[in-house]
Design a protein around this motif. Sequence first.
Motif, PDB file in Angstrom:
ATOM      1  N   ALA A  43     -27.799  23.206 -13.375  1.00 52.17           N
ATOM      2  CA  ALA A  43     -27.389  24.395 -12.725  1.00 52.17           C
ATOM      3  C   ALA A  43     -26.902  23.942 -11.337  1.00 52.17           C
ATOM      4  O   ALA A  43     -27.604  23.397 -10.608  1.00 52.17           O
ATOM      5  CB  ALA A  43     -28.193  25.415 -12.665  1.00 52.17           C
ATOM      6  N   THR A  44     -26.039  25.209 -10.787  1.00 50.22           N
ATOM      7  CA  THR A  44     -25.702  24.958  -9.141  1.00 50.22           C
ATOM      8  C   THR A  44     -25.725  26.282  -8.543  1.00 50.22           C
ATOM      9  O   THR A  44     -25.539  27.284  -9.343  1.00 50.22           O
ATOM     10  CB  THR A  44     -24.194  24.416  -8.995  1.00 50.22           C
ATOM     11  N   VAL A  45     -26.292  26.162  -7.379  1.00 46.44           N
ATOM     12  CA  VAL A  45     -26.826  27.620  -6.509  1.00 46.44           C
ATOM     13  C   VAL A  45     -26.040  27.506  -5.407  1.00 46.44           C
ATOM     14  O   VAL A  45     -26.208  26.608  -4.515  1.00 46.44           O
ATOM     15  CB  VAL A  45     -28.060  27.728  -6.398  1.00 46.44           C
ATOM     16  N   LEU A  46     -25.104  28.521  -4.948  1.00 39.58           N
ATOM     17  CA  LEU A  46     -24.626  28.560  -3.810  1.00 39.58           C
ATOM     18  C   LEU A  46     -25.462  29.452  -2.906  1.00 39.58           C
ATOM     19  O   LEU A  46     -25.654  30.739  -3.155  1.00 39.58           O
ATOM     20  CB  LEU A  46     -23.073  29.118  -4.057  1.00 39.58           C
ATOM     21  N   LEU A  47     -25.440  29.079  -1.440  1.00 38.67           N
ATOM     22  CA  LEU A  47     -26.014  29.894  -0.569  1.00 38.67           C
ATOM     23  C   LEU A  47     -24.932  30.578   0.323  1.00 38.67           C
ATOM     24  O   LEU A  47     -23.891  30.033   0.634  1.00 38.67           O
ATOM     25  CB  LEU A  47     -26.815  29.210   0.453  1.00 38.67           C
ATOM     26  N   LEU A  48     -25.267  32.016   0.414  1.00 41.94           N
ATOM     27  CA  LEU A  48     -24.310  32.877   1.158  1.00 41.94           C
ATOM     28  C   LEU A  48     -24.744  33.400   2.371  1.00 41.94           C
ATOM     29  O   LEU A  48     -25.977  33.516   2.664  1.00 41.94           O
ATOM     30  CB  LEU A  48     -24.017  34.041   0.285  1.00 41.94           C
ATOM     31  N   PRO A  49     -24.131  33.623   3.388  1.00 38.71           N
ATOM     32  CA  PRO A  49     -24.345  33.902   4.675  1.00 38.71           C
ATOM     33  C   PRO A  49     -24.958  35.371   4.812  1.00 38.71           C
ATOM     34  O   PRO A  49     -24.594  36.121   3.659  1.00 38.71           O
ATOM     35  CB  PRO A  49     -23.265  33.908   5.703  1.00 38.71           C
ATOM     36  N   PRO A  50     -25.822  35.776   5.884  1.00 38.34           N
ATOM     37  CA  PRO A  50     -26.416  37.209   5.670  1.00 38.34           C
ATOM     38  C   PRO A  50     -25.174  38.138   5.777  1.00 38.34           C
ATOM     39  O   PRO A  50     -24.145  37.881   6.295  1.00 38.34           O
ATOM     40  CB  PRO A  50     -27.154  37.142   7.017  1.00 38.34           C
ATOM     41  N   GLN A  51     -25.485  39.283   5.128  1.00 42.46           N
ATOM     42  CA  GLN A  51     -24.560  40.431   5.256  1.00 42.46           C
ATOM     43  C   GLN A  51     -24.124  40.868   6.546  1.00 42.46           C
ATOM     44  O   GLN A  51     -23.083  41.235   7.110  1.00 42.46           O
ATOM     45  CB  GLN A  51     -24.998  41.448   4.553  1.00 42.46           C
ATOM     46  N   ALA A  52     -25.081  40.765   7.671  1.00 37.93           N
ATOM     47  CA  ALA A  52     -24.948  41.213   9.085  1.00 37.93           C
ATOM     48  C   ALA A  52     -23.823  40.336   9.769  1.00 37.93           C
ATOM     49  O   ALA A  52     -23.256  40.870  10.745  1.00 37.93           O
ATOM     50  CB  ALA A  52     -26.358  41.103   9.809  1.00 37.93           C
ATOM     51  N   THR A  53     -23.799  39.126   9.381  1.00 37.36           N
ATOM     52  CA  THR A  53     -22.783  38.177   9.930  1.00 37.36           C
ATOM     53  C   THR A  53     -21.582  38.158   9.211  1.00 37.36           C
ATOM     54  O   THR A  53     -20.521  37.641   9.859  1.00 37.36           O
ATOM     55  CB  THR A  53     -23.394  36.828   9.888  1.00 37.36           C
ATOM     56  N   VAL A  54     -20.987  38.985   8.260  1.00 43.39           N
ATOM     57  CA  VAL A  54     -20.057  39.034   7.615  1.00 43.39           C
ATOM     58  C   VAL A  54     -19.422  40.509   7.713  1.00 43.39           C
ATOM     59  O   VAL A  54     -19.916  41.524   7.662  1.00 43.39           O
ATOM     60  CB  VAL A  54     -20.155  38.954   5.988  1.00 43.39           C
ATOM     61  N   GLU A  55     -18.333  40.569   8.495  1.00 42.86           N
ATOM     62  CA  GLU A  55     -17.672  41.850   8.883  1.00 42.86           C
ATOM     63  C   GLU A  55     -17.118  42.466   7.665  1.00 42.86           C
ATOM     64  O   GLU A  55     -16.875  41.859   6.428  1.00 42.86           O
ATOM     65  CB  GLU A  55     -16.556  41.590   9.843  1.00 42.86           C
ATOM     66  N   GLU A  56     -17.059  43.789   7.367  1.00 35.74           N
ATOM     67  CA  GLU A  56     -16.537  44.446   6.413  1.00 35.74           C
ATOM     68  C   GLU A  56     -15.023  44.094   5.987  1.00 35.74           C
ATOM     69  O   GLU A  56     -14.346  43.987   7.071  1.00 35.74           O
ATOM     70  CB  GLU A  56     -16.669  45.940   6.630  1.00 35.74           C
ATOM     71  N   GLY A  57     -14.808  43.762   4.700  1.00 33.32           N
ATOM     72  CA  GLY A  57     -13.706  43.325   4.296  1.00 33.32           C
ATOM     73  C   GLY A  57     -13.404  41.873   4.364  1.00 33.32           C
ATOM     74  O   GLY A  57     -12.365  41.452   3.815  1.00 33.32           O
ATOM     75  N   GLY A  66     -22.629  26.217   8.689  1.00 35.26           N
ATOM     76  CA  GLY A  66     -24.125  26.029   9.336  1.00 35.26           C
ATOM     77  C   GLY A  66     -25.249  26.324   7.799  1.00 35.26           C
ATOM     78  O   GLY A  66     -26.551  26.761   8.605  1.00 35.26           O
ATOM     79  N   LEU A  67     -24.966  26.478   6.939  1.00 31.59           N
ATOM     80  CA  LEU A  67     -25.834  26.705   5.980  1.00 31.59           C
ATOM     81  C   LEU A  67     -26.418  25.546   5.187  1.00 31.59           C
ATOM     82  O   LEU A  67     -27.262  25.677   4.395  1.00 31.59           O
ATOM     83  CB  LEU A  67     -25.239  27.770   4.796  1.00 31.59           C
ATOM     84  N   ASN A  68     -25.927  24.305   5.429  1.00 32.98           N
ATOM     85  CA  ASN A  68     -26.330  23.155   4.832  1.00 32.98           C
ATOM     86  C   ASN A  68     -27.882  22.733   5.049  1.00 32.98           C
ATOM     87  O   ASN A  68     -28.676  22.159   4.362  1.00 32.98           O
ATOM     88  CB  ASN A  68     -25.564  21.980   5.289  1.00 32.98           C
ATOM     89  N   GLU A  69     -28.217  23.129   6.487  1.00 28.70           N
ATOM     90  CA  GLU A  69     -29.494  22.956   7.009  1.00 28.70           C
ATOM     91  C   GLU A  69     -30.358  23.857   6.079  1.00 28.70           C
ATOM     92  O   GLU A  69     -31.693  23.412   5.581  1.00 28.70           O
ATOM     93  CB  GLU A  69     -29.715  23.386   8.203  1.00 28.70           C
ATOM     94  N   ALA A  70     -29.966  25.049   5.843  1.00 32.53           N
ATOM     95  CA  ALA A  70     -30.870  25.863   4.889  1.00 32.53           C
ATOM     96  C   ALA A  70     -31.029  25.289   3.420  1.00 32.53           C
ATOM     97  O   ALA A  70     -32.075  25.548   2.777  1.00 32.53           O
ATOM     98  CB  ALA A  70     -30.283  27.284   4.728  1.00 32.53           C
ATOM     99  N   VAL A  71     -30.095  24.543   3.045  1.00 34.14           N
ATOM    100  CA  VAL A  71     -30.299  23.903   1.517  1.00 34.14           C
ATOM    101  C   VAL A  71     -31.077  22.888   1.702  1.00 34.14           C
ATOM    102  O   VAL A  71     -31.918  22.547   0.870  1.00 34.14           O
ATOM    103  CB  VAL A  71     -28.743  23.299   1.244  1.00 34.14           C
ATOM    104  N   ASP A  72     -31.286  22.130   2.774  1.00 31.10           N
ATOM    105  CA  ASP A  72     -32.167  20.851   2.935  1.00 31.10           C
ATOM    106  C   ASP A  72     -33.699  21.606   2.973  1.00 31.10           C
ATOM    107  O   ASP A  72     -34.536  21.051   2.395  1.00 31.10           O
ATOM    108  CB  ASP A  72     -31.813  20.118   4.200  1.00 31.10           C
ATOM    109  N   VAL A  73     -33.746  22.531   3.549  1.00 29.80           N
ATOM    110  CA  VAL A  73     -35.068  23.197   3.679  1.00 29.80           C
ATOM    111  C   VAL A  73     -35.347  23.721   2.410  1.00 29.80           C
ATOM    112  O   VAL A  73     -36.586  23.716   1.841  1.00 29.80           O
ATOM    113  CB  VAL A  73     -34.986  24.317   4.808  1.00 29.80           C
ATOM    114  N   LEU A  74     -34.697  24.312   1.649  1.00 28.44           N
ATOM    115  CA  LEU A  74     -34.882  24.790   0.294  1.00 28.44           C
ATOM    116  C   LEU A  74     -35.141  23.855  -0.472  1.00 28.44           C
ATOM    117  O   LEU A  74     -35.710  24.253  -1.610  1.00 28.44           O
ATOM    118  CB  LEU A  74     -33.690  25.540  -0.117  1.00 28.44           C
TER     119      LEU A  74
END
Length: 271
Positions: A43-57, A66-74
Amino acid sequence: MQLREVMSAGRRRWWVVLIGALCAVGAAFGAYSTTPPTYEATATVLLLPPQATVEEGDNPLLQLGGLNEAVDVLVLELSSQDVRKRVEGLQPDASYEVVNEPSTSSPVLLVTARDVTSEGAIAVRDELLAATPTSLSGLQSKITSGSDQQITSRVVSSDKVAEAVGRDRLRSALVALVGMGVLTVIALALVDSGLRRRAERRRGAGGHGTGGRRGRGQQVPPAPSELPPPVEGHAPPGHDGRRSPPAPGGETLTAQDEDLLRDPHGRVPQP
């Protein structure tokens, strides 16, 4: 035993090589048949950025930097002893692997579960997928408490049915084949050396035995005895010339007769 000696011995004792090859093939087939197949589910799992950092639309997939570091920690979190103990409690014979998907630069997690049954592999894979958002949330809760500030995950793909892979069966067959090959070489060396020593002993015993038989068959003539020459004119045939019988009728011998009958060594025989 060098390679040249092994090849030479194999040409002489080809039947040992043939028997070893048959045994090696049989052992490899037996190991392949008796080793249970391994089933694999991914299975493959994709990490998504926080909603606060994504503007509406906006599209969140365009802000994955910048999320690859989070993948390593996970990956480290899902490979911890606590998670492995949970998996072992679920399926004792199962194994799994969690890595950063090597075929892409995006923050994608690749989960691979293996077990001796298809159902076991699927169960372990689903357990890891359920543990992924929990572990991700637990890691971020120590840093931020707002849910809109946390990285989220989404399953991209997962196998519906675990597929059988033959890596373990091929590995077992290869180990059996190599092991029997080594035993064949050892048996070839022992048999060749043993037969060569036996042939040398037979050649030595045959030469010694032939000489012995020839010696026993020959008759050694007796050594001739040294007899003194008979007295000419007075020794009858077959007489040794050493002693003469007394004269018939009790007659005494004359001095001439004593000289004639005198022993060659100068001794006068006694009547």
